[in-house]
Scaffold this motif. Sequence first.
Motif, PDB file in Angstrom:
ATOM      1  N   HIS A 157       0.846  -1.194   0.000  1.00  0.00           N
ATOM      2  CA  HIS A 157       0.000   0.000   0.000  1.00  0.00           C
ATOM      3  C   HIS A 157       0.879   1.241   0.000  1.00  0.00           C
ATOM      4  O   HIS A 157       1.707   1.421   0.888  1.00  0.00           O
ATOM      5  CB  HIS A 157      -0.917  -0.005   1.238  1.00  0.00           C
ATOM      6  N   ASP A 158       0.697   2.072  -0.986  1.00  0.00           N
ATOM      7  CA  ASP A 158       1.411   3.353  -1.012  1.00  0.00           C
ATOM      8  C   ASP A 158       0.406   4.464  -0.737  1.00  0.00           C
ATOM      9  O   ASP A 158      -0.407   4.798  -1.595  1.00  0.00           O
ATOM     10  CB  ASP A 158       2.080   3.559  -2.377  1.00  0.00           C
ATOM     11  N   PRO A 159       0.448   5.032   0.473  1.00  0.00           N
ATOM     12  CA  PRO A 159      -0.569   6.020   0.851  1.00  0.00           C
ATOM     13  C   PRO A 159      -0.384   7.375   0.164  1.00  0.00           C
ATOM     14  O   PRO A 159      -1.307   8.174   0.129  1.00  0.00           O
ATOM     15  CB  PRO A 159      -0.351   6.173   2.367  1.00  0.00           C
ATOM     16  N   TRP A 160       0.826   7.645  -0.352  1.00  0.00           N
ATOM     17  CA  TRP A 160       1.083   8.970  -0.933  1.00  0.00           C
ATOM     18  C   TRP A 160       0.585   8.999  -2.368  1.00  0.00           C
ATOM     19  O   TRP A 160       1.044   8.204  -3.182  1.00  0.00           O
ATOM     20  CB  TRP A 160       2.580   9.296  -0.884  1.00  0.00           C
ATOM     21  N   PRO A 161      -0.335   9.900  -2.676  1.00  0.00           N
ATOM     22  CA  PRO A 161      -0.836   9.942  -4.056  1.00  0.00           C
ATOM     23  C   PRO A 161       0.330  10.162  -5.023  1.00  0.00           C
ATOM     24  O   PRO A 161       1.189  11.003  -4.778  1.00  0.00           O
ATOM     25  CB  PRO A 161      -1.770  11.161  -4.053  1.00  0.00           C
ATOM     26  N   LYS A 162       0.342   9.365  -6.072  1.00  0.00           N
ATOM     27  CA  LYS A 162       1.450   9.490  -7.033  1.00  0.00           C
ATOM     28  C   LYS A 162       0.932   9.284  -8.456  1.00  0.00           C
ATOM     29  O   LYS A 162      -0.062   8.586  -8.671  1.00  0.00           O
ATOM     30  CB  LYS A 162       2.539   8.471  -6.731  1.00  0.00           C
ATOM     31  N   PRO A 163       1.640   9.882  -9.415  1.00  0.00           N
ATOM     32  CA  PRO A 163       1.309   9.605 -10.809  1.00  0.00           C
ATOM     33  C   PRO A 163       1.782   8.203 -11.193  1.00  0.00           C
ATOM     34  O   PRO A 163       2.656   7.629 -10.530  1.00  0.00           O
ATOM     35  CB  PRO A 163       2.099  10.660 -11.577  1.00  0.00           C
ATOM     36  N   ALA A 164       1.203   7.676 -12.258  1.00  0.00           N
ATOM     37  CA  ALA A 164       1.499   6.299 -12.662  1.00  0.00           C
ATOM     38  C   ALA A 164       2.961   6.096 -13.039  1.00  0.00           C
ATOM     39  O   ALA A 164       3.481   4.985 -12.944  1.00  0.00           O
ATOM     40  CB  ALA A 164       0.609   5.921 -13.841  1.00  0.00           C
ATOM     41  N   TYR A 165       3.646   7.171 -13.446  1.00  0.00           N
ATOM     42  CA  TYR A 165       5.042   6.963 -13.871  1.00  0.00           C
ATOM     43  C   TYR A 165       5.939   6.542 -12.712  1.00  0.00           C
ATOM     44  O   TYR A 165       7.045   6.055 -12.920  1.00  0.00           O
ATOM     45  CB  TYR A 165       5.584   8.208 -14.602  1.00  0.00           C
ATOM     46  N   LEU A 166       5.439   6.713 -11.462  1.00  0.00           N
ATOM     47  CA  LEU A 166       6.230   6.308 -10.300  1.00  0.00           C
ATOM     48  C   LEU A 166       5.869   4.924  -9.783  1.00  0.00           C
ATOM     49  O   LEU A 166       6.376   4.480  -8.751  1.00  0.00           O
ATOM     50  CB  LEU A 166       6.059   7.339  -9.170  1.00  0.00           C
ATOM     51  N   PHE A 167       4.991   4.247 -10.508  1.00  0.00           N
ATOM     52  CA  PHE A 167       4.625   2.886 -10.101  1.00  0.00           C
ATOM     53  C   PHE A 167       5.817   1.944 -10.351  1.00  0.00           C
ATOM     54  O   PHE A 167       6.554   2.095 -11.315  1.00  0.00           O
ATOM     55  CB  PHE A 167       3.417   2.396 -10.920  1.00  0.00           C
ATOM     56  N   ALA A 168       5.964   0.932  -9.465  1.00  0.00           N
ATOM     57  CA  ALA A 168       6.996  -0.083  -9.701  1.00  0.00           C
ATOM     58  C   ALA A 168       6.562  -1.428  -9.156  1.00  0.00           C
ATOM     59  O   ALA A 168       5.817  -1.510  -8.171  1.00  0.00           O
ATOM     60  CB  ALA A 168       8.307   0.328  -9.032  1.00  0.00           C
ATOM     61  N   LEU A 169       7.021  -2.448  -9.823  1.00  0.00           N
ATOM     62  CA  LEU A 169       6.819  -3.823  -9.367  1.00  0.00           C
ATOM     63  C   LEU A 169       8.098  -4.596  -9.680  1.00  0.00           C
ATOM     64  O   LEU A 169       8.678  -4.424 -10.752  1.00  0.00           O
ATOM     65  CB  LEU A 169       5.627  -4.452 -10.097  1.00  0.00           C
ATOM     66  N   VAL A 170       8.497  -5.439  -8.724  1.00  0.00           N
ATOM     67  CA  VAL A 170       9.655  -6.309  -8.940  1.00  0.00           C
ATOM     68  C   VAL A 170       9.303  -7.681  -8.395  1.00  0.00           C
ATOM     69  O   VAL A 170       8.685  -7.786  -7.330  1.00  0.00           O
ATOM     70  CB  VAL A 170      10.910  -5.781  -8.205  1.00  0.00           C
ATOM     71  N   ALA A 171       9.660  -8.726  -9.117  1.00  0.00           N
ATOM     72  CA  ALA A 171       9.467 -10.083  -8.596  1.00  0.00           C
ATOM     73  C   ALA A 171      10.620 -10.936  -9.072  1.00  0.00           C
ATOM     74  O   ALA A 171      10.988 -10.895 -10.246  1.00  0.00           O
ATOM     75  CB  ALA A 171       8.140 -10.661  -9.102  1.00  0.00           C
ATOM     76  N   GLY A 172      11.200 -11.680  -8.147  1.00  0.00           N
ATOM     77  CA  GLY A 172      12.317 -12.513  -8.563  1.00  0.00           C
ATOM     78  C   GLY A 172      12.963 -13.219  -7.394  1.00  0.00           C
ATOM     79  O   GLY A 172      12.516 -13.115  -6.246  1.00  0.00           O
ATOM     80  N   ASP A 173      14.035 -13.902  -7.727  1.00  0.00           N
ATOM     81  CA  ASP A 173      14.825 -14.591  -6.722  1.00  0.00           C
ATOM     82  C   ASP A 173      15.912 -13.618  -6.285  1.00  0.00           C
ATOM     83  O   ASP A 173      16.956 -13.530  -6.914  1.00  0.00           O
ATOM     84  CB  ASP A 173      15.422 -15.858  -7.362  1.00  0.00           C
ATOM     85  N   LEU A 174      15.635 -12.894  -5.217  1.00  0.00           N
ATOM     86  CA  LEU A 174      16.530 -11.806  -4.825  1.00  0.00           C
ATOM     87  C   LEU A 174      16.940 -11.942  -3.369  1.00  0.00           C
ATOM     88  O   LEU A 174      16.212 -12.540  -2.567  1.00  0.00           O
ATOM     89  CB  LEU A 174      15.819 -10.463  -5.009  1.00  0.00           C
ATOM     90  N   VAL A 175      18.078 -11.357  -3.052  1.00  0.00           N
ATOM     91  CA  VAL A 175      18.498 -11.300  -1.648  1.00  0.00           C
ATOM     92  C   VAL A 175      18.746  -9.847  -1.285  1.00  0.00           C
ATOM     93  O   VAL A 175      19.090  -9.043  -2.148  1.00  0.00           O
ATOM     94  CB  VAL A 175      19.797 -12.107  -1.404  1.00  0.00           C
ATOM     95  N   ALA A 176      18.560  -9.522  -0.008  1.00  0.00           N
ATOM     96  CA  ALA A 176      18.659  -8.118   0.386  1.00  0.00           C
ATOM     97  C   ALA A 176      19.784  -7.873   1.376  1.00  0.00           C
ATOM     98  O   ALA A 176      20.052  -8.706   2.235  1.00  0.00           O
ATOM     99  CB  ALA A 176      17.352  -7.644   1.007  1.00  0.00           C
ATOM    100  N   ARG A 177      20.433  -6.731   1.241  1.00  0.00           N
ATOM    101  CA  ARG A 177      21.210  -6.196   2.351  1.00  0.00           C
ATOM    102  C   ARG A 177      20.234  -5.356   3.166  1.00  0.00           C
ATOM    103  O   ARG A 177      19.555  -4.489   2.625  1.00  0.00           O
ATOM    104  CB  ARG A 177      22.356  -5.322   1.862  1.00  0.00           C
ATOM    105  N   ASP A 178      20.130  -5.646   4.458  1.00  0.00           N
ATOM    106  CA  ASP A 178      19.184  -4.940   5.319  1.00  0.00           C
ATOM    107  C   ASP A 178      19.908  -3.930   6.185  1.00  0.00           C
ATOM    108  O   ASP A 178      21.019  -4.180   6.636  1.00  0.00           O
ATOM    109  CB  ASP A 178      18.502  -5.932   6.280  1.00  0.00           C
ATOM    110  N   ASP A 179      19.238  -2.849   6.402  1.00  0.00           N
ATOM    111  CA  ASP A 179      19.776  -1.830   7.309  1.00  0.00           C
ATOM    112  C   ASP A 179      18.594  -0.995   7.788  1.00  0.00           C
ATOM    113  O   ASP A 179      17.449  -1.315   7.431  1.00  0.00           O
ATOM    114  CB  ASP A 179      20.805  -0.966   6.565  1.00  0.00           C
ATOM    115  N   SER A 180      18.879   0.024   8.574  1.00  0.00           N
ATOM    116  CA  SER A 180      17.774   0.897   8.957  1.00  0.00           C
ATOM    117  C   SER A 180      18.294   2.305   9.167  1.00  0.00           C
ATOM    118  O   SER A 180      19.495   2.536   9.309  1.00  0.00           O
ATOM    119  CB  SER A 180      17.082   0.383  10.214  1.00  0.00           C
TER     120      SER A 180
END
Length: 850
Positions: free
Chosen positions: A170-193
């Motif tokens: 859920h993206d609560p901030w109204p945005k134009p469609a050009y900022l839409f993104a989707l990614v799906a795959g076999d991925l690994v993440a570096r996590d931080d905060s």
Amino acid sequence: MKDAAPQPIYLADYTPPAFLIDTVELTFLLNPTATRVISKIRFTPNPNATSKEFFLHGEELTLIRATIDGKEITPEFVEDGLTADVPDAPFTWETEVEIAPEDNTALSGLYMSNGMYCTQCEAEGFRRITYYPDRPDVMAPFKVRIEGTDPVLLSNGNPTASGDGWAEWHDPWPKPAYLFALVAGDLVARDDSFTTMSGKEVDLKLWVRPGDEGKTAFGMQALKDSMKWDEEVYGREYDLDIFQIVAVSDFNMGAMENKGLNIFNTSAVLASPETSTDANFERIEAIIAHEYFHNWTGNRITCRDWFQLSLKEGLTVFRDQQFSGDMRSKAVCRINDVSALRGRQFREDNGPLAHQVQPDSFVEINNFYTATIYEKGAELIGMMKTLVGDDAYAKALDLYFERHDGEAATIEDWVKVFEDSTGRDLTHFRRWYKQAGTPRVAVSDDWKDGTYTLTLRQSTPPTPGQDEKLPQHIPFAVGLLNPNGDEVVSTQILELTEAEQSFTFEGLAAKPVPSLLRHFSAPVILERDSSPEERAFLLAHDTDPFNKWEAGRTLAKDVLVALVTGEDAPLEAYLDAITVMLRDESLDPAFRALTLGLPSQDDLAQTLFDAGITPDPQKIYRAQQTLWQAMAEHLQDHLPRMMAEMDVTEPFAPNAEQAGKRALGLGLLNLLNRLDGGAAAQTLYDKADNMTLRLGALGYLLQAQKGDAALADFRKQFEDDDLVMDKWFSLQVYHAVPDEAADVVEKLSKDPAFNWKNPNRFRALFGALAMNPAGFHHSSGKAYELGADWLIKLDPVNPQIAARMTSAFETWRRYDADRQAMMKAQIERMLNAEGISRDSQEMLGRILNG
Ligand code: B3K
Ligand code: ZN
């Protein structure tokens, strides 16, 4: 046969959207050849609309069904999309469409890269995903559900729920469609905060393919530095629970600022000392910052329409340049930025592709992601800051965020914010946005009775479609030095607003030496006839680091032009001045390294052309070689010691200090290489433990024609690393001698590793050819033909990249009749190619006729 000329879109025709969107819900059922996209959109008539026509963009979609408020309808298909009869009241629109990501070679919309799904929607890619009002002034909050077999399923905003084979966002901030993104795959993440200034904890994730985890530390640090900097300098805090970056191998540009889910070309985010050069590290840091900064300048405040593109891009480039200057050396960054501006934007602004920072029309918006929109746009922001001062700039930016947050704004809104917050009338300054072309500022001076007078005359040559030019409002920074080298007048901003103006300085004891256009305070070409002695004096004494460098560069340019034209070259003055400067240990090595990089061959070609001399690319190439040889011989006795001083003994760090030492060491090796036939380069290659030195040494070995063994070794070591193999390709072309460049490219294009559908690899080969001017413009015309063959081949597969790379031909009118005829023939051949894309057709038409 090509289609009829595609129709332009005009800024003047802007009308507000007929319908606004309250909410969007998208469901993706992923499949490489048959992905289903179900959209549920709540539309409301726009009270400010001038038309009631319901129109949705759509491209390459197969419509399965459409309903309005649950009732099945049959829409009418029209050019670029569909229309339907809809209620004059809020209603719910639903469609299901089918798309084939695997067949999407244009890399716009939803496509596949190395088995993973990803998207690129700016500028107009979302219409290749579903039917939608794909224009930036329609903003909406998005809910997304992804169903698929991949372990990682990502979209914009915050994660809300997930299970086996599905995830919801859920993206609560109204945005134009050009900022839409989707990614799906076999991925690994570096996590931080990251803890924001108001104490909110944000999860950070940098997603890569398994195996690339070791290249994520630098990017993550750059992200955290960017987040902190934007809080400290602009007061901008991040606004979601999570911020994610994904690295993708097939990507048309550097990166994309999708809300909360930036997608990056692997080349713009993956970094390690063994595989990345210092220049790569610096670029990665800047791009990560750039995309992150877009969260406010681009996403929270977006563009009303694509004519406003520089509103977000010029400002965000300006911000990333400020950031890099703060993280590294301000002076060195400014010099690099100006060199890039001159190399790309001045070239564009002085040729057939010249256009306004705010264009009046375009055919294909993707052709307008240019150096003019980005880099000249950034210079305009810099000039506004110079004119109003730092404090007023900060106030204006606060007002901008306050007034326009959540809106799709215009360049006019931006300028107005400066007027309202400072009380200054910027009517005249607005011309910078609407007038294409690079102004020339000619300077003359006069000295009488203790009064020094500077007279500045400005003019801008005509550009395509704009014959008449008016004077611009130019902030012109000046300082004055005494003949003994002391600064007698520190930097002042002269405001040049008319075609000609004089400025006086009184009470001086002796005729001063002016330091003009300090810090490169405006994107103009300075015209001043000055003696080699004056240039050498400024190189030695100027307190403005940019102008100190500039003095050396102009002196080098004078030498090179004279070497080309056969006039007397001020060689001795240059060699003496440069030696003093190079040996001055009080100067930053990075700065000294920059003075060793001579003006580019392309820059010289333009300079000669401007002076009414037809440039001969071979002569320019030889002049550069001659000057380096002369420098090498002049510095011969000092080289080994100076190089030894640049050895870095600490463990590798990609910081500015170490990078500066390596850059100077390599700059000096470029000279030594001309004396020792590659011996020192071989030693360095053998012992190098980082890519900067290894690649530098390999380049010099190629230059000395001794690179075969090292090339083979390099390939063996890195053949599984795409980004390093890109370097292997481009280096060979870049260092090819002019007579062989086209043959080298042709041979490499037959290499099994030449995967031409991958944008990075294509650019590695053909981008490098365009960067070797003497090779590209070889009198045989072979490189022109080869380049055109490949652009014709690429165009139907990836029109954006093909169109962009046609700009290799944009300088055709500079050259002699034979070259002009050969280039023109290739431009026409490409233009007449069967099924030429709209993208390339527009570019080639402008190049030919502009
Ligand atoms: N906004 C993107 C560029 C999109 C290009 C579309 N052809 C990256 C950037 O400027 O940050
Ligand atoms: Zn950008």
